[in-house]
Design a protein around this motif. Structure first.
Motif, short mmCIF file in Angstrom:
data_model
loop_
_atom_site.label_atom_id
_atom_site.label_comp_id
_atom_site.label_asym_id
_atom_site.label_seq_id
_atom_site.Cartn_x
_atom_site.Cartn_y
_atom_site.Cartn_z
N TRP A 52 -17.60 -24.27 -60.79
CA TRP A 52 -16.76 -23.98 -61.94
C TRP A 52 -15.46 -23.36 -61.45
CZ3 TRP A 52 -20.22 -21.55 -66.30
CH2 TRP A 52 -21.15 -22.50 -66.70
N PRO A 53 -14.36 -24.11 -61.51
CA PRO A 53 -13.09 -23.62 -60.98
C PRO A 53 -12.41 -22.58 -61.87
CG PRO A 53 -13.12 -26.02 -61.12
CD PRO A 53 -14.31 -25.52 -61.86
N MET A 54 -11.74 -21.67 -61.21
CA MET A 54 -10.84 -20.70 -61.85
C MET A 54 -9.43 -21.12 -61.45
SD MET A 54 -10.23 -17.82 -63.41
CE MET A 54 -8.67 -17.06 -63.64
N PRO A 55 -8.69 -21.79 -62.34
CA PRO A 55 -7.36 -22.27 -61.95
C PRO A 55 -6.35 -21.14 -61.92
CG PRO A 55 -7.83 -22.88 -64.20
CD PRO A 55 -9.06 -22.21 -63.68
N MET A 56 -5.68 -20.99 -60.79
CA MET A 56 -4.58 -20.03 -60.65
C MET A 56 -3.30 -20.84 -60.47
SD MET A 56 -5.51 -16.90 -60.96
CE MET A 56 -4.02 -16.16 -60.40
N GLY A 57 -2.79 -21.39 -61.57
CA GLY A 57 -1.59 -22.21 -61.53
C GLY A 57 -0.36 -21.33 -61.51
N VAL B 33 -15.16 -20.95 -57.98
CA VAL B 33 -14.14 -21.54 -57.11
C VAL B 33 -12.77 -21.17 -57.65
CG1 VAL B 33 -13.15 -23.66 -56.18
CG2 VAL B 33 -15.59 -23.50 -56.55
N MET B 34 -11.97 -20.49 -56.86
CA MET B 34 -10.60 -20.20 -57.26
C MET B 34 -9.70 -21.24 -56.62
SD MET B 34 -8.18 -16.87 -56.65
CE MET B 34 -8.81 -15.88 -57.97
N ILE B 35 -8.91 -21.93 -57.45
CA ILE B 35 -7.93 -22.89 -56.95
C ILE B 35 -6.56 -22.25 -57.10
CG2 ILE B 35 -6.96 -25.20 -57.18
CD1 ILE B 35 -9.59 -26.07 -58.47
N VAL B 36 -6.00 -21.80 -55.99
CA VAL B 36 -4.68 -21.18 -55.99
C VAL B 36 -3.67 -22.31 -55.81
CG1 VAL B 36 -3.16 -19.51 -54.91
CG2 VAL B 36 -5.62 -19.09 -54.98
N ALA B 37 -2.94 -22.62 -56.88
CA ALA B 37 -2.01 -23.74 -56.89
C ALA B 37 -0.59 -23.23 -57.07
CB ALA B 37 -2.37 -24.72 -58.00
N GLY B 38 0.15 -23.15 -55.98
CA GLY B 38 1.55 -22.78 -56.08
C GLY B 38 1.94 -21.57 -55.26
N THR B 39 3.15 -21.13 -55.49
CA THR B 39 3.76 -20.03 -54.75
C THR B 39 3.16 -18.69 -55.15
OG1 THR B 39 5.80 -21.31 -54.82
CG2 THR B 39 5.96 -19.03 -54.08
N VAL B 40 2.68 -17.95 -54.19
CA VAL B 40 2.14 -16.62 -54.46
C VAL B 40 3.18 -15.60 -54.01
CG1 VAL B 40 0.26 -15.01 -54.03
CG2 VAL B 40 -0.19 -17.46 -54.04
N THR B 41 3.74 -14.88 -54.97
CA THR B 41 4.69 -13.82 -54.63
C THR B 41 3.92 -12.53 -54.39
OG1 THR B 41 4.97 -13.22 -56.95
CG2 THR B 41 6.50 -14.87 -56.05
N PRO C 269 -21.87 -16.20 -54.92
CA PRO C 269 -20.95 -16.70 -53.91
C PRO C 269 -19.70 -17.29 -54.55
CG PRO C 269 -22.67 -18.30 -54.23
CD PRO C 269 -23.00 -17.12 -55.11
N LYS C 270 -18.58 -17.16 -53.86
CA LYS C 270 -17.31 -17.66 -54.38
C LYS C 270 -16.52 -18.31 -53.25
CE LYS C 270 -15.88 -12.85 -54.20
NZ LYS C 270 -15.49 -11.73 -55.02
N TRP C 271 -15.69 -19.27 -53.63
CA TRP C 271 -14.92 -20.03 -52.66
C TRP C 271 -13.49 -20.14 -53.14
CZ3 TRP C 271 -19.63 -21.55 -54.69
CH2 TRP C 271 -20.71 -21.45 -53.83
N VAL C 272 -12.57 -20.46 -52.21
CA VAL C 272 -11.14 -20.56 -52.53
C VAL C 272 -10.58 -21.86 -51.98
CG1 VAL C 272 -8.87 -19.49 -52.22
CG2 VAL C 272 -10.87 -18.05 -52.51
N ILE C 273 -9.79 -22.54 -52.80
CA ILE C 273 -9.01 -23.71 -52.38
C ILE C 273 -7.54 -23.33 -52.50
CG2 ILE C 273 -8.37 -26.09 -52.90
CD1 ILE C 273 -11.16 -26.53 -54.03
N ALA C 274 -6.79 -23.44 -51.39
CA ALA C 274 -5.34 -23.21 -51.40
C ALA C 274 -4.67 -24.56 -51.59
CB ALA C 274 -4.90 -22.55 -50.11
N MET C 275 -4.04 -24.75 -52.73
CA MET C 275 -3.47 -26.05 -53.08
C MET C 275 -1.96 -26.03 -52.92
SD MET C 275 -3.93 -28.06 -56.63
CE MET C 275 -3.13 -29.61 -56.94
N GLY C 276 -1.48 -26.85 -52.01
CA GLY C 276 -0.04 -26.99 -51.81
C GLY C 276 0.48 -26.20 -50.63
N ALA C 277 1.69 -26.57 -50.22
CA ALA C 277 2.31 -25.92 -49.06
C ALA C 277 2.62 -24.45 -49.33
CB ALA C 277 3.58 -26.67 -48.67
N CYS C 278 3.00 -24.13 -50.55
CA CYS C 278 3.34 -22.74 -50.86
C CYS C 278 2.13 -21.81 -50.81
CB CYS C 278 4.00 -22.65 -52.23
SG CYS C 278 5.61 -23.45 -52.29
N ALA C 279 1.01 -22.27 -51.36
CA ALA C 279 -0.20 -21.45 -51.32
C ALA C 279 -0.75 -21.35 -49.91
CB ALA C 279 -1.26 -22.02 -52.26
#
Length: 168
Positions: free
Chosen positions: A34-39, A74-82, A99-109
């Motif tokens: 179950w993803p947690m979108p961090m757009g 599942v946390m999907i970090v999508a984009g620039t993190v300031t 348990p939890k997992w992370v996907i870094a999506m994109g060049a900025c993340a």
């Protein structure tokens, strides 16, 4: 010769399936992420497209996008993190159950992308343990689905009985 975790023998009466508990629970976890979108930027548009009918993330058991960290794994970090947003991202990650997992999506993340400034975190892996990186600026929805498949394979092979991994 390849061995499988599940075994089925039609000669045994009662249609019995023999397996290990670890393998069965791993298979269940694999197909119910179950993803947690961090757009946070433009990659979030591609994340939304992955959930649409054309790409259909539901085929992989991850259609239940939860916007509550207590219901996600599942946390999907999508984009620039300031740096200003990094504390909130970390707080949300800490609220997710193990348990939890992370996907870094994109060049900025993944690396900070084209932003080499004092305000941009140069990779979310500085504050979170990342399991799968998705390349691209922005990455296509197919790339996110490929990352999800890689994460599913990792989840299935992790031992249920092992201690939860240390938080970075």
């Amino acid at each position: 010769m390849e061995t499988t975790d599940f075994g089925y023998n039609s000669k045994i009466e009662g249609n019995i399936i023999v397996t290990r508990v670890d393998a069965a629970l791993g298979w269940c976890r694999k197909h119910s992420l179950w993803p947690m979108p961090m757009g946070l930027a433009c990659c979030a548009i591609e994340l939304m497209a992955a959930g649409a009918a054309r790409f259909d993330i539901a085929r992989f058991g991850a259609e239940v996008m939860r916007f509550s960290p207590r219901q996600s794994d599942v946390m999907i970090v999508a984009g620039t993190v300031t740096y200003k947003m990094a504390l909130a991202v970390r707080r949300i990650y800490d609220q997710m159950p193990a348990p939890k997992w992370v996907i870094a999506m994109g060049a900025c993340a993944s690396t900070g992308g084209m932003y080499r400034s004092y305000a941009v975190l140069q990779g979310v892996d500085n504050i979170l343990p990342v399991d799968v990186y998705v390349a691209g600026c922005p990455p296509r929805p197919e790339a996110l689905l490929d990352a999800l498949i890689k994460l599913q394979n990792k989840v299935q092979t992790e031992s249920i009985l092992a201690s939860p991994r240390a938080v970075a």
